[in-house]
Scaffold this motif. Structure first.
Motif, mmCIF file in Angstrom:
data_model
loop_
_atom_site.group_PDB
_atom_site.id
_atom_site.type_symbol
_atom_site.label_atom_id
_atom_site.label_comp_id
_atom_site.label_asym_id
_atom_site.label_seq_id
_atom_site.Cartn_x
_atom_site.Cartn_y
_atom_site.Cartn_z
ATOM 1 N N ASP A 46 -12.867 -39.874 12.783
ATOM 2 C CA ASP A 46 -12.066 -38.664 12.968
ATOM 3 C C ASP A 46 -12.583 -37.517 12.099
ATOM 4 O O ASP A 46 -12.596 -36.363 12.531
ATOM 5 C CB ASP A 46 -10.597 -38.937 12.648
ATOM 6 N N THR A 47 -13.018 -37.837 10.890
ATOM 7 C CA THR A 47 -13.555 -36.808 9.999
ATOM 8 C C THR A 47 -14.839 -36.225 10.569
ATOM 9 O O THR A 47 -15.021 -35.000 10.587
ATOM 10 C CB THR A 47 -13.808 -37.389 8.596
ATOM 11 N N MET A 48 -15.715 -37.085 11.055
ATOM 12 C CA MET A 48 -16.970 -36.600 11.639
ATOM 13 C C MET A 48 -16.707 -35.768 12.891
ATOM 14 O O MET A 48 -17.359 -34.750 13.115
ATOM 15 C CB MET A 48 -17.896 -37.774 11.962
ATOM 16 N N THR A 49 -15.743 -36.188 13.694
ATOM 17 C CA THR A 49 -15.388 -35.434 14.896
ATOM 18 C C THR A 49 -14.859 -34.060 14.519
ATOM 19 O O THR A 49 -15.195 -33.057 15.160
ATOM 20 C CB THR A 49 -14.331 -36.202 15.713
ATOM 21 N N SER A 50 -14.060 -34.005 13.475
ATOM 22 C CA SER A 50 -13.513 -32.733 13.006
ATOM 23 C C SER A 50 -14.618 -31.809 12.499
ATOM 24 O O SER A 50 -14.624 -30.611 12.797
ATOM 25 C CB SER A 50 -12.486 -32.988 11.899
ATOM 26 N N LEU A 51 -15.564 -32.374 11.755
ATOM 27 C CA LEU A 51 -16.679 -31.565 11.239
ATOM 28 C C LEU A 51 -17.556 -31.047 12.377
ATOM 29 O O LEU A 51 -17.973 -29.886 12.372
ATOM 30 C CB LEU A 51 -17.506 -32.384 10.254
ATOM 31 N N LYS A 52 -17.831 -31.904 13.356
ATOM 32 C CA LYS A 52 -18.644 -31.479 14.498
ATOM 33 C C LYS A 52 -17.912 -30.435 15.332
ATOM 34 O O LYS A 52 -18.530 -29.500 15.859
ATOM 35 C CB LYS A 52 -19.005 -32.683 15.362
ATOM 36 N N GLY A 53 -16.591 -30.573 15.451
ATOM 37 C CA GLY A 53 -15.803 -29.588 16.182
ATOM 38 C C GLY A 53 -15.823 -28.227 15.507
ATOM 39 O O GLY A 53 -15.916 -27.189 16.172
ATOM 40 N N ALA A 54 -15.749 -28.227 14.176
ATOM 41 C CA ALA A 54 -15.805 -26.967 13.437
ATOM 42 C C ALA A 54 -17.175 -26.318 13.595
ATOM 43 O O ALA A 54 -17.281 -25.092 13.757
ATOM 44 C CB ALA A 54 -15.508 -27.206 11.958
ATOM 45 N N GLU A 55 -18.218 -27.136 13.573
ATOM 46 C CA GLU A 55 -19.568 -26.606 13.753
ATOM 47 C C GLU A 55 -19.736 -26.018 15.159
ATOM 48 O O GLU A 55 -20.287 -24.928 15.328
ATOM 49 C CB GLU A 55 -20.586 -27.721 13.524
ATOM 50 N N ASP A 105 -9.252 -21.907 12.027
ATOM 51 C CA ASP A 105 -8.441 -23.121 12.182
ATOM 52 C C ASP A 105 -9.321 -24.374 12.200
ATOM 53 O O ASP A 105 -9.007 -25.373 11.549
ATOM 54 C CB ASP A 105 -7.604 -23.060 13.461
ATOM 55 N N ALA A 106 -10.411 -24.322 12.937
ATOM 56 C CA ALA A 106 -11.304 -25.484 13.029
ATOM 57 C C ALA A 106 -11.958 -25.789 11.680
ATOM 58 O O ALA A 106 -12.064 -26.950 11.270
ATOM 59 C CB ALA A 106 -12.370 -25.242 14.088
ATOM 60 N N VAL A 107 -12.373 -24.758 10.977
ATOM 61 C CA VAL A 107 -13.027 -24.958 9.677
ATOM 62 C C VAL A 107 -12.034 -25.477 8.641
ATOM 63 O O VAL A 107 -12.358 -26.373 7.851
ATOM 64 C CB VAL A 107 -13.709 -23.648 9.201
#
Length: 111
Positions: free
Chosen positions: A53-62, A80-82
């Protein structure tokens, strides 16, 4: 008021008792299982899901940042994403620090 009484009366019939029993068994889970714990979930699975979930969140922010550069996303969406990615990363880092600290405490124990 009559509608409320009728809805209560429908629960007290034979079908209502079965429905209440099914609902209670679905809430309680399988017999012999620990209450509040999903069957098949262990600590390693929880940590793995958290890392994913953390990696997905980081990739989504990128990805959202790239969309903003292309002009396809507004500033609020990017912020919001960052912020979500930052919070996820801080949580993962704090958990890692606690695990390392616990490991070091265990290694210092005398046998």
């Amino acid at each position: 008021m009559i509608n409320r009484i009728q809805s209560i009366a429908s629960l007290t019939g034979s079908n209502g008792v079965d429905q209440i029993g099914k609902t209670a068994s679905s809430i309680m889970g399988t017999p012999g299982a620990t209450p509040g714990q999903a069957p098949g979930m262990d600590f390693a699975t929880v940590l793995g899901n958290m890392a994913t979930d953390t990696m997905t969140s980081l990739k989504g922010a990128e990805a959202m940042s790239f969309k903003a550069i292309q002009g396809k996303a507004n500033t609020r969406e990017v912020v919001d994403a960052v912020l979500e990615a930052q919070q996820s990363l801080q949580t993962a880092t704090a958990l890692r620090d606690k695990i390392v600290s616990a490991y070091l405490d265990i290694t210092k124990m005398q046998i």
